[in-house]
Design a protein around this motif. Sequence first.
Motif, PDB file in Angstrom:
ATOM      1  N   ASN A   1       0.823  -1.212   0.000  1.00 52.86           N
ATOM      2  CA  ASN A   1       0.000   0.000   0.000  1.00 52.86           C
ATOM      3  C   ASN A   1       0.855   1.259   0.000  1.00 52.86           C
ATOM      4  OD1 ASN A   1      -2.228  -1.673   0.076  1.00 52.86           O
ATOM      5  ND2 ASN A   1      -2.482  -1.515   2.292  1.00 52.86           N
ATOM      6  N   PHE A   2       1.967   1.228   0.732  1.00 51.37           N
ATOM      7  CA  PHE A   2       2.855   2.387   0.743  1.00 51.37           C
ATOM      8  C   PHE A   2       3.387   2.669  -0.658  1.00 51.37           C
ATOM      9  CE2 PHE A   2       7.116   4.251   1.061  1.00 51.37           C
ATOM     10  CZ  PHE A   2       6.797   5.444   1.711  1.00 51.37           C
ATOM     11  N   GLU A   3       3.824   1.635  -1.332  1.00 53.18           N
ATOM     12  CA  GLU A   3       4.369   1.827  -2.679  1.00 53.18           C
ATOM     13  C   GLU A   3       3.313   2.377  -3.627  1.00 53.18           C
ATOM     14  OE1 GLU A   3       6.394  -0.970  -6.110  1.00 53.18           O
ATOM     15  OE2 GLU A   3       7.114  -1.145  -4.042  1.00 53.18           O
ATOM     16  N   ARG A   4       2.117   1.844  -3.567  1.00 52.93           N
ATOM     17  CA  ARG A   4       1.061   2.287  -4.468  1.00 52.93           C
ATOM     18  C   ARG A   4       0.628   3.725  -4.176  1.00 52.93           C
ATOM     19  NH1 ARG A   4      -0.577   2.155  -9.296  1.00 52.93           N
ATOM     20  NH2 ARG A   4       0.334   0.062  -9.226  1.00 52.93           N
ATOM     21  N   ILE A   5       0.594   4.111  -2.922  1.00 55.03           N
ATOM     22  CA  ILE A   5       0.076   5.422  -2.540  1.00 55.03           C
ATOM     23  C   ILE A   5       1.139   6.514  -2.610  1.00 55.03           C
ATOM     24  CG2 ILE A   5      -0.902   6.723  -0.583  1.00 55.03           C
ATOM     25  CD1 ILE A   5      -2.359   4.079   0.181  1.00 55.03           C
ATOM     26  N   ALA A   6       2.389   6.171  -2.321  1.00 55.88           N
ATOM     27  CA  ALA A   6       3.455   7.181  -2.295  1.00 55.88           C
ATOM     28  C   ALA A   6       4.168   7.361  -3.633  1.00 55.88           C
ATOM     29  CB  ALA A   6       4.485   6.822  -1.220  1.00 55.88           C
ATOM     30  N   PHE A   7       4.141   6.348  -4.501  1.00 56.63           N
ATOM     31  CA  PHE A   7       4.929   6.411  -5.730  1.00 56.63           C
ATOM     32  C   PHE A   7       4.078   6.509  -7.003  1.00 56.63           C
ATOM     33  CE2 PHE A   7       7.949   4.561  -2.755  1.00 56.63           C
ATOM     34  CZ  PHE A   7       9.118   5.239  -3.070  1.00 56.63           C
ATOM     35  N   TYR A   8       2.785   6.661  -6.850  1.00 53.99           N
ATOM     36  CA  TYR A   8       1.919   6.777  -8.019  1.00 53.99           C
ATOM     37  C   TYR A   8       0.962   7.950  -7.806  1.00 53.99           C
ATOM     38  CZ  TYR A   8       3.680   2.211  -9.390  1.00 53.99           C
ATOM     39  OH  TYR A   8       4.499   1.174  -9.755  1.00 53.99           O
ATOM     40  N   ASP A   9       0.477   8.494  -8.909  1.00 48.91           N
ATOM     41  CA  ASP A   9      -0.439   9.628  -8.851  1.00 48.91           C
ATOM     42  C   ASP A   9      -1.836   9.212  -9.269  1.00 48.91           C
ATOM     43  OD1 ASP A   9       1.285  11.649  -7.962  1.00 48.91           O
ATOM     44  OD2 ASP A   9       2.051  12.000  -9.992  1.00 48.91           O
ATOM     45  N   GLU A  10      -2.820   9.849  -8.654  1.00 47.82           N
ATOM     46  CA  GLU A  10      -4.208   9.628  -9.050  1.00 47.82           C
ATOM     47  C   GLU A  10      -4.519  10.388 -10.336  1.00 47.82           C
ATOM     48  OE1 GLU A  10      -8.671   9.765  -6.978  1.00 47.82           O
ATOM     49  OE2 GLU A  10      -6.927  10.625  -5.946  1.00 47.82           O
TER      50      GLU A  10
END
Length: 308
Positions: A83-92
């Motif tokens: 979850n950290f990788e998905r939320i911190a390293f990607y943009d909505e």
Amino acid sequence: MGLAMLALSACALTTTPPGTKPQARPPGLVPAPAPAPVGPSPASQTMSRYYAAVQADLLAQGLLRTDGGGPDTPYTDTDLMRNFERIAFYDEYERNGGFRRSSGAAVGLRKWTRPVRMSVEFGDTVPKAQRAEDERMVRDYAKRLARITGHPISTGRANPNFHVLFMGEDDRDQAVARIRQIVPNINASSLALFRTLPRSIHCLVVAFSDAEHDYSYSRAIAFIRAEHPDLMRQSCVHEELAQGLGLANDSPRARPSIFNDDDEFALLTTHDEELLSLLYTPALTPGMQPDEARPIVARMLAGAAGSI
């Protein structure tokens, strides 16, 4: 329509009689100022009713939880890492692209390296009693964020760099003017977010990078709708201020979390506190890529670098 008809009737009754010479206008005479509107406009009232109905519907479904998670929402270190990788390293959303969805490619880690100084500002239509409550809410939450991250985060009016705007439909022009003051060189697509914000977007935050470092934040603006009922208002504060610190994305797999579009949780959870603590670990630096960060996060979650 009734008031308009009365005004037209009054104008018809004050016509000059035939053959009468019009009187000269007295010097210095100026039209009386239009009366100031009393209370919110119909558009703002409609918005308030809409969001009250949205909140009631979500609560009726058992959503907008405020318990922070519990036995029914277990998560593992593997979940946290994913979850950290998905939320911190990607943009909505695409950078500088308004509401255009991102390409889905990973980006460098973003965070603040300088102290965060939050200010709370209000549109002219926000009542004084509501302002006091909103200021208290942001002040308390900023203290919590500082404690979680270990990063200097404070509130006040002195030289702020994270602006939290509580404004309603009737304050839209004021909001746009204020945002131009805060960020004079703001691009058109970012400014349009605030000018034409659809009601499906409950609130938003825009963070701006440092001129000398593309991945280090130097300024942010959070926009909270003044028409929100209390819980949705607090939920917006919790999500947007946390996202403005660098957790820019949402994930449907994050649970228990406010970084999830399912609205199950209204307020920052224990899971989210751990994500913020990870983000502000000194070993994770702005611009770092997922492959670089992954072994560091793994060691931290395993306890090799101390408890988070």
